[in-house]
Design an enzyme around this catalytic site. Structure first.
Site, mmCIF file in Angstrom:
data_model
loop_
_atom_site.group_PDB
_atom_site.id
_atom_site.type_symbol
_atom_site.label_atom_id
_atom_site.label_comp_id
_atom_site.label_asym_id
_atom_site.label_seq_id
_atom_site.Cartn_x
_atom_site.Cartn_y
_atom_site.Cartn_z
ATOM 1 N N ASN A 1 0.835 -1.202 0.000
ATOM 2 C CA ASN A 1 0.000 0.000 0.000
ATOM 3 C C ASN A 1 0.871 1.254 0.000
ATOM 4 O O ASN A 1 1.957 1.277 0.577
ATOM 5 C CB ASN A 1 -1.020 0.003 1.142
ATOM 6 C CG ASN A 1 -0.456 -0.296 2.505
ATOM 7 O OD1 ASN A 1 0.569 -0.947 2.637
ATOM 8 N ND2 ASN A 1 -1.122 0.173 3.530
ATOM 9 N N ILE A 2 0.378 2.252 -0.690
ATOM 10 C CA ILE A 2 1.104 3.516 -0.844
ATOM 11 C C ILE A 2 0.134 4.632 -0.458
ATOM 12 O O ILE A 2 -0.843 4.887 -1.183
ATOM 13 C CB ILE A 2 1.603 3.708 -2.296
ATOM 14 C CG1 ILE A 2 2.439 2.499 -2.736
ATOM 15 C CG2 ILE A 2 2.405 5.003 -2.414
ATOM 16 C CD1 ILE A 2 2.777 2.478 -4.238
ATOM 17 N N GLU A 3 0.384 5.234 0.694
ATOM 18 C CA GLU A 3 -0.544 6.252 1.189
ATOM 19 C C GLU A 3 -0.169 7.636 0.670
ATOM 20 O O GLU A 3 0.885 7.833 0.054
ATOM 21 C CB GLU A 3 -0.572 6.205 2.720
ATOM 22 C CG GLU A 3 -1.061 4.840 3.201
ATOM 23 C CD GLU A 3 -1.292 4.750 4.689
ATOM 24 O OE1 GLU A 3 -0.764 5.583 5.451
ATOM 25 O OE2 GLU A 3 -2.030 3.804 5.089
ATOM 26 N N CYS B 1 -4.188 0.656 -2.426
ATOM 27 C CA CYS B 1 -3.985 -0.576 -1.659
ATOM 28 C C CYS B 1 -2.940 -1.478 -2.327
ATOM 29 O O CYS B 1 -2.734 -1.429 -3.544
ATOM 30 C CB CYS B 1 -5.283 -1.359 -1.561
ATOM 31 S SG CYS B 1 -6.577 -0.573 -0.617
ATOM 32 N N GLU C 1 -3.098 -4.625 -3.007
ATOM 33 C CA GLU C 1 -3.639 -5.545 -4.013
ATOM 34 C C GLU C 1 -3.703 -4.888 -5.385
ATOM 35 O O GLU C 1 -3.391 -5.500 -6.405
ATOM 36 C CB GLU C 1 -5.050 -6.009 -3.614
ATOM 37 C CG GLU C 1 -5.117 -6.789 -2.310
ATOM 38 C CD GLU C 1 -5.333 -5.920 -1.080
ATOM 39 O OE1 GLU C 1 -4.812 -4.781 -1.058
ATOM 40 O OE2 GLU C 1 -6.006 -6.371 -0.156
ATOM 41 N N CYS D 1 -10.071 -4.991 0.449
ATOM 42 C CA CYS D 1 -11.198 -4.067 0.614
ATOM 43 C C CYS D 1 -12.150 -4.196 -0.584
ATOM 44 O O CYS D 1 -11.851 -4.871 -1.577
ATOM 45 C CB CYS D 1 -10.701 -2.630 0.756
ATOM 46 S SG CYS D 1 -10.244 -1.862 -0.820
ATOM 47 N N CYS E 1 -10.741 -3.167 -3.983
ATOM 48 C CA CYS E 1 -9.785 -4.162 -4.501
ATOM 49 C C CYS E 1 -10.498 -5.411 -5.009
ATOM 50 O O CYS E 1 -10.108 -5.994 -6.016
ATOM 51 C CB CYS E 1 -8.759 -4.524 -3.432
ATOM 52 S SG CYS E 1 -7.598 -3.171 -3.143
HETATM 53 N N1 THU Z 1 -5.236 -1.381 2.609
HETATM 54 C C1 THU Z 1 -4.674 -2.206 1.683
HETATM 55 O O1 THU Z 1 -3.540 -2.003 1.226
HETATM 56 N N2 THU Z 1 -5.416 -3.262 1.252
HETATM 57 C C2 THU Z 1 -6.689 -3.515 1.665
HETATM 58 O O2 THU Z 1 -7.372 -4.307 1.045
HETATM 59 C C3 THU Z 1 -7.185 -2.868 2.882
HETATM 60 C C4 THU Z 1 -6.576 -1.522 3.121
HETATM 61 C C5 THU Z 1 -4.440 -0.240 3.083
HETATM 62 C C6 THU Z 1 -4.926 1.105 2.610
HETATM 63 C C7 THU Z 1 -4.367 2.010 3.676
HETATM 64 O O3 THU Z 1 -3.037 2.354 3.324
HETATM 65 C C8 THU Z 1 -4.307 1.143 4.912
HETATM 66 O O4 THU Z 1 -4.454 -0.185 4.481
HETATM 67 C C9 THU Z 1 -5.399 1.450 5.921
HETATM 68 O O5 THU Z 1 -6.647 1.450 5.341
#
Ligand code: THU
Length: 149
Positions: A56-58, A67, A69, A100, A103
């Site tokens: 994941n890259i915020e 996310c 995935e 999520c 995804c």
């Molecule tokens: N996140 C994912 O990378 N995959 C998911 O399916 C659930 C959420 C990440 C997004 C965000 O960076 C962090 O988790 C919190 O929501």
């Protein structure tokens, strides 16, 4: 494309499962999560046998976050691959990571019956098929006006 009532599960070998989980953990280490601190790693196995990792890259504009995935899928598609066999997701928490809703939809575009391998860092694991996690997924058949079979 089927509208599915029964989930289908195409099991992959124990060895492949271990390898995918290891790759997902490796990818997780590269997560950029200054806001949530919740690191996720994904590893996508394609029909050709290659594995694409994603993390994941915020973003400071939270909604721009992507996310793990979807990063894995984007990497595979950008390399010319669209046939997927299984996806492993690893996160740290009491429960195994779980894709999520966005995804799930993103994965269903290419692999509506994708095998899902979900785990946390303590080794709790869950397995499933994407059609179980996103039943009656919206797909191109709806846009084409086709009846699903
Ligand atoms: N996140 C994912 O990378 N995959 C998911 O399916 C659930 C959420 C990440 C997004 C965000 O960076 C962090 O988790 C919190 O929501």
């Amino acid at each position: 494309m089927n509208l599915l009532t029964e989930p289908t599960f195409s099991p992959i070998s124990a060895e492949e499962t271990r390898r995918l989980l290891a790759e997902a953990k490796k990818a997780r280490a590269r997560a950029y999560t200054p806001y949530s601190q919740y690191k996720v790693g994904a590893a996508l196995l394609t029909k050709s046998g290659r594995i694409y990792g994603g993390c994941n890259i915020e973003n400071a504009s939270y909604g721009a976050t992507i996310c793990a995935e979807r990063v894995a899928v984007a990497r595979a598609v950008a390399e010319g691959e669209q046939e997927f066999v299984a996806l492993a997701v690893v996160a740290d928490g009491p429960e195994p990571g779980s894709p999520c809703g966005i995804c799930r939809q993103f994965l269903a575009e290419f692999a509506p019956r994708l095998t899902l391998i979900m785990a946390n860092l303590t080794g709790k694991e869950r397995y499933g098929s994407l059609d179980q996690y996103l039943p009656y997924a919206f797909n191109k058949d709806y846009l084409d006006g086709e009846e699903a079979d």
